[in-house]
Design a protein around this motif. Structure first.
Motif, PDB file in Angstrom:
ATOM      1  N   LEU A  70      73.333 136.109  36.424  1.00  0.00           N
ATOM      2  CA  LEU A  70      74.302 136.280  37.507  1.00  0.00           C
ATOM      3  C   LEU A  70      74.641 134.900  38.041  1.00  0.00           C
ATOM      4  CD1 LEU A  70      72.536 139.142  39.454  1.00  0.00           C
ATOM      5  CD2 LEU A  70      74.844 139.294  38.553  1.00  0.00           C
ATOM      6  N   VAL A  71      75.916 134.651  38.304  1.00  0.00           N
ATOM      7  CA  VAL A  71      76.319 133.394  38.924  1.00  0.00           C
ATOM      8  C   VAL A  71      77.064 133.734  40.201  1.00  0.00           C
ATOM      9  CG1 VAL A  71      77.666 131.272  38.705  1.00  0.00           C
ATOM     10  CG2 VAL A  71      76.447 132.184  36.713  1.00  0.00           C
ATOM     11  N   LEU A  72      76.573 133.170  41.278  1.00  0.00           N
ATOM     12  CA  LEU A  72      77.106 133.402  42.609  1.00  0.00           C
ATOM     13  C   LEU A  72      77.726 132.113  43.117  1.00  0.00           C
ATOM     14  CD1 LEU A  72      77.035 135.029  45.401  1.00  0.00           C
ATOM     15  CD2 LEU A  72      74.846 133.898  45.741  1.00  0.00           C
ATOM     16  N   ASN A  73      78.924 132.194  43.660  1.00  0.00           N
ATOM     17  CA  ASN A  73      79.567 131.048  44.291  1.00  0.00           C
ATOM     18  C   ASN A  73      79.967 131.491  45.683  1.00  0.00           C
ATOM     19  OD1 ASN A  73      82.142 129.530  45.107  1.00  0.00           O
ATOM     20  ND2 ASN A  73      81.256 128.243  43.520  1.00  0.00           N
ATOM     21  N   ASP A  74      79.289 130.976  46.698  1.00  0.00           N
ATOM     22  CA  ASP A  74      79.516 131.432  48.062  1.00  0.00           C
ATOM     23  C   ASP A  74      79.302 130.284  49.030  1.00  0.00           C
ATOM     24  OD1 ASP A  74      80.132 133.244  50.048  1.00  0.00           O
ATOM     25  OD2 ASP A  74      78.260 134.356  49.914  1.00  0.00           O
ATOM     26  N   LEU A  75      79.751 130.485  50.255  1.00  0.00           N
ATOM     27  CA  LEU A  75      79.476 129.543  51.337  1.00  0.00           C
ATOM     28  C   LEU A  75      78.300 130.071  52.138  1.00  0.00           C
ATOM     29  CD1 LEU A  75      83.055 128.756  52.703  1.00  0.00           C
ATOM     30  CD2 LEU A  75      81.627 127.306  51.269  1.00  0.00           C
ATOM     31  N   THR A  76      77.421 129.184  52.520  1.00  0.00           N
ATOM     32  CA  THR A  76      76.311 129.571  53.377  1.00  0.00           C
ATOM     33  C   THR A  76      76.253 128.624  54.560  1.00  0.00           C
ATOM     34  OG1 THR A  76      73.976 130.175  53.383  1.00  0.00           O
ATOM     35  CG2 THR A  76      74.561 128.248  52.102  1.00  0.00           C
ATOM     36  N   ASP A  77      76.018 129.184  55.747  1.00  0.00           N
ATOM     37  CA  ASP A  77      75.939 128.389  56.978  1.00  0.00           C
ATOM     38  C   ASP A  77      74.520 127.898  57.177  1.00  0.00           C
ATOM     39  OD1 ASP A  77      78.610 128.648  57.985  1.00  0.00           O
ATOM     40  OD2 ASP A  77      78.142 130.721  58.477  1.00  0.00           O
ATOM     41  N   CYS A  78      74.376 126.620  57.455  1.00  0.00           N
ATOM     42  CA  CYS A  78      73.074 126.045  57.775  1.00  0.00           C
ATOM     43  C   CYS A  78      73.216 125.159  59.015  1.00  0.00           C
ATOM     44  CB  CYS A  78      72.547 125.190  56.627  1.00  0.00           C
ATOM     45  SG  CYS A  78      72.174 126.119  55.135  1.00  0.00           S
ATOM     46  N   THR A  79      72.230 125.219  59.869  1.00  0.00           N
ATOM     47  CA  THR A  79      72.176 124.334  61.022  1.00  0.00           C
ATOM     48  C   THR A  79      71.187 123.232  60.679  1.00  0.00           C
ATOM     49  OG1 THR A  79      72.697 126.124  62.540  1.00  0.00           O
ATOM     50  CG2 THR A  79      71.675 124.164  63.488  1.00  0.00           C
ATOM     51  N   ILE A  80      71.668 121.994  60.744  1.00  0.00           N
ATOM     52  CA  ILE A  80      70.825 120.855  60.385  1.00  0.00           C
ATOM     53  C   ILE A  80      70.852 119.819  61.500  1.00  0.00           C
ATOM     54  CG2 ILE A  80      71.069 121.189  57.894  1.00  0.00           C
ATOM     55  CD1 ILE A  80      73.172 118.988  57.871  1.00  0.00           C
ATOM     56  N   SER A  81      69.807 118.991  61.527  1.00  0.00           N
ATOM     57  CA  SER A  81      69.733 117.943  62.551  1.00  0.00           C
ATOM     58  C   SER A  81      70.790 116.879  62.269  1.00  0.00           C
ATOM     59  CB  SER A  81      68.339 117.325  62.569  1.00  0.00           C
ATOM     60  OG  SER A  81      68.045 116.749  61.318  1.00  0.00           O
ATOM     61  N   ASN A  82      71.259 116.295  63.360  1.00  0.00           N
ATOM     62  CA  ASN A  82      72.242 115.222  63.262  1.00  0.00           C
ATOM     63  C   ASN A  82      72.025 114.308  64.456  1.00  0.00           C
ATOM     64  OD1 ASN A  82      74.394 113.758  62.217  1.00  0.00           O
ATOM     65  ND2 ASN A  82      75.885 114.862  63.459  1.00  0.00           N
ATOM     66  N   GLY A  83      71.212 113.279  64.262  1.00  0.00           N
ATOM     67  CA  GLY A  83      70.853 112.421  65.385  1.00  0.00           C
ATOM     68  C   GLY A  83      69.996 113.208  66.364  1.00  0.00           C
ATOM     69  N   PRO A  84      70.332 113.147  67.652  1.00  0.00           N
ATOM     70  CA  PRO A  84      69.517 113.870  68.634  1.00  0.00           C
ATOM     71  C   PRO A  84      69.842 115.361  68.719  1.00  0.00           C
ATOM     72  CG  PRO A  84      71.258 112.667  69.744  1.00  0.00           C
ATOM     73  CD  PRO A  84      71.342 112.301  68.282  1.00  0.00           C
ATOM     74  N   GLY A  85      70.898 115.795  68.046  1.00  0.00           N
ATOM     75  CA  GLY A  85      71.320 117.199  68.144  1.00  0.00           C
ATOM     76  C   GLY A  85      71.328 117.882  66.789  1.00  0.00           C
ATOM     77  N   TYR A  86      72.060 118.994  66.742  1.00  0.00           N
ATOM     78  CA  TYR A  86      72.179 119.789  65.524  1.00  0.00           C
ATOM     79  C   TYR A  86      73.640 120.119  65.275  1.00  0.00           C
ATOM     80  CZ  TYR A  86      67.162 120.337  65.649  1.00  0.00           C
ATOM     81  OH  TYR A  86      65.824 120.088  65.641  1.00  0.00           O
ATOM     82  N   VAL A  87      73.984 120.312  64.004  1.00  0.00           N
ATOM     83  CA  VAL A  87      75.331 120.729  63.634  1.00  0.00           C
ATOM     84  C   VAL A  87      75.240 121.918  62.690  1.00  0.00           C
ATOM     85  CG1 VAL A  87      76.445 118.476  63.916  1.00  0.00           C
ATOM     86  CG2 VAL A  87      75.445 119.074  61.720  1.00  0.00           C
ATOM     87  N   SER A  88      76.234 122.790  62.764  1.00  0.00           N
ATOM     88  CA  SER A  88      76.333 123.913  61.835  1.00  0.00           C
ATOM     89  C   SER A  88      77.310 123.510  60.743  1.00  0.00           C
ATOM     90  CB  SER A  88      76.830 125.162  62.570  1.00  0.00           C
ATOM     91  OG  SER A  88      76.915 126.230  61.678  1.00  0.00           O
ATOM     92  N   VAL A  89      76.858 123.609  59.500  1.00  0.00           N
ATOM     93  CA  VAL A  89      77.646 123.142  58.365  1.00  0.00           C
ATOM     94  C   VAL A  89      77.687 124.253  57.319  1.00  0.00           C
ATOM     95  CG1 VAL A  89      77.834 121.374  56.561  1.00  0.00           C
ATOM     96  CG2 VAL A  89      76.873 120.772  58.788  1.00  0.00           C
ATOM     97  N   LYS A  90      78.827 124.429  56.698  1.00  0.00           N
ATOM     98  CA  LYS A  90      78.949 125.361  55.574  1.00  0.00           C
ATOM     99  C   LYS A  90      78.704 124.590  54.282  1.00  0.00           C
ATOM    100  CE  LYS A  90      82.135 128.707  57.508  1.00  0.00           C
ATOM    101  NZ  LYS A  90      81.249 129.835  57.567  1.00  0.00           N
ATOM    102  N   PHE A  91      77.853 125.172  53.435  1.00  0.00           N
ATOM    103  CA  PHE A  91      77.546 124.566  52.144  1.00  0.00           C
ATOM    104  C   PHE A  91      78.016 125.487  51.035  1.00  0.00           C
ATOM    105  CE2 PHE A  91      74.709 122.378  54.953  1.00  0.00           C
ATOM    106  CZ  PHE A  91      74.710 121.086  54.457  1.00  0.00           C
ATOM    107  N   VAL A  92      78.560 124.894  49.984  1.00  0.00           N
ATOM    108  CA  VAL A  92      78.970 125.641  48.807  1.00  0.00           C
ATOM    109  C   VAL A  92      77.730 125.834  47.946  1.00  0.00           C
ATOM    110  CG1 VAL A  92      80.441 125.659  46.757  1.00  0.00           C
ATOM    111  CG2 VAL A  92      81.265 124.616  48.882  1.00  0.00           C
ATOM    112  N   LEU A  93      77.411 127.083  47.694  1.00  0.00           N
ATOM    113  CA  LEU A  93      76.217 127.410  46.913  1.00  0.00           C
ATOM    114  C   LEU A  93      76.645 128.020  45.588  1.00  0.00           C
ATOM    115  CD1 LEU A  93      73.124 127.744  46.725  1.00  0.00           C
ATOM    116  CD2 LEU A  93      73.407 129.976  47.822  1.00  0.00           C
ATOM    117  N   ASN A  94      76.378 127.321  44.505  1.00  0.00           N
ATOM    118  CA  ASN A  94      76.576 127.836  43.152  1.00  0.00           C
ATOM    119  C   ASN A  94      75.193 128.181  42.619  1.00  0.00           C
ATOM    120  OD1 ASN A  94      79.463 127.499  42.644  1.00  0.00           O
ATOM    121  ND2 ASN A  94      79.013 125.356  43.043  1.00  0.00           N
ATOM    122  N   LEU A  95      74.835 129.445  42.752  1.00  0.00           N
ATOM    123  CA  LEU A  95      73.492 129.896  42.414  1.00  0.00           C
ATOM    124  C   LEU A  95      73.515 130.702  41.126  1.00  0.00           C
ATOM    125  CD1 LEU A  95      70.493 130.283  43.315  1.00  0.00           C
ATOM    126  CD2 LEU A  95      71.260 132.388  44.436  1.00  0.00           C
TER     127      LEU A  95
END
Length: 147
Positions: A70-95
């Motif tokens: 099975l090959v999945l191509n989707d966007l997944t939301d991740c919250t990651i650190s960015n300096g003193p705060g955090y940002v929500s970023v969409k990542f392209v996942l080809n699984l």
């Protein structure tokens, strides 16, 4: 005015250095052991995707039951650190989910952000992206396959 321009150029060049050091590439490889045949593993993985992902007709790019792939191509939301705060970023996942007798292999060779900010930019962010994908996709899918 000239000092503002110089500062802007220094910031841009330092960001380019970050991009060179962290080329926006997170790879994931995981193997789990199951008690199912290749066909049963494939069917269970496909069923999980249908039940848990939105718009599966768009996100499932390949459903090769004969080869257990099975090959999945989707966007997944991740919250990651960015300096003193955090940002929500969409990542392209080809699984790619490859089923075999008694095991399933998950492989995502190049997880990248879909914005112009080029995340991840450092080792901590790379670890956070891997942990996010593990928690949101790999762990729940693994649990469904192990049950």
């Amino acid at each position: 005015m000239k000092s503002i321009l110089m500062l802007s150029l220094m910031l841009l060049s330092s960001c380019a250095g970050i991009k060179d050091q962290y080329p926006e590439n997170v790879s994931i490889q995981k193997t789990i052991t199951t008690k199912r045949t290749k066909s049963a593993n494939h069917g269970k993985a496909f069923q999980w995707m249908i039940m848990n992902l939105s718009n599966t007709s768009e996100t499932i790019k390949l459903n090769d039951q004969a080869n257990g792939r099975l090959v999945l191509n989707d966007l997944t939301d991740c919250t990651i650190s960015n300096g003193p705060g955090y940002v929500s970023v969409k990542f392209v996942l080809n699984l790619t989910v490859t089923s075999a007798d008694n095991k399933v292999i998950f492989s995502a060779p190049n997880v990248v952000s879909n914005d112009n900010w080029n995340y991840p930019r450092n080792d901590d962010q790379m670890k956070e992206v891997r942990a996010c994908i593990e928690e949101t996709i790999l762990k729940p899918l693994s649990l469904a396959l192990i049950k």
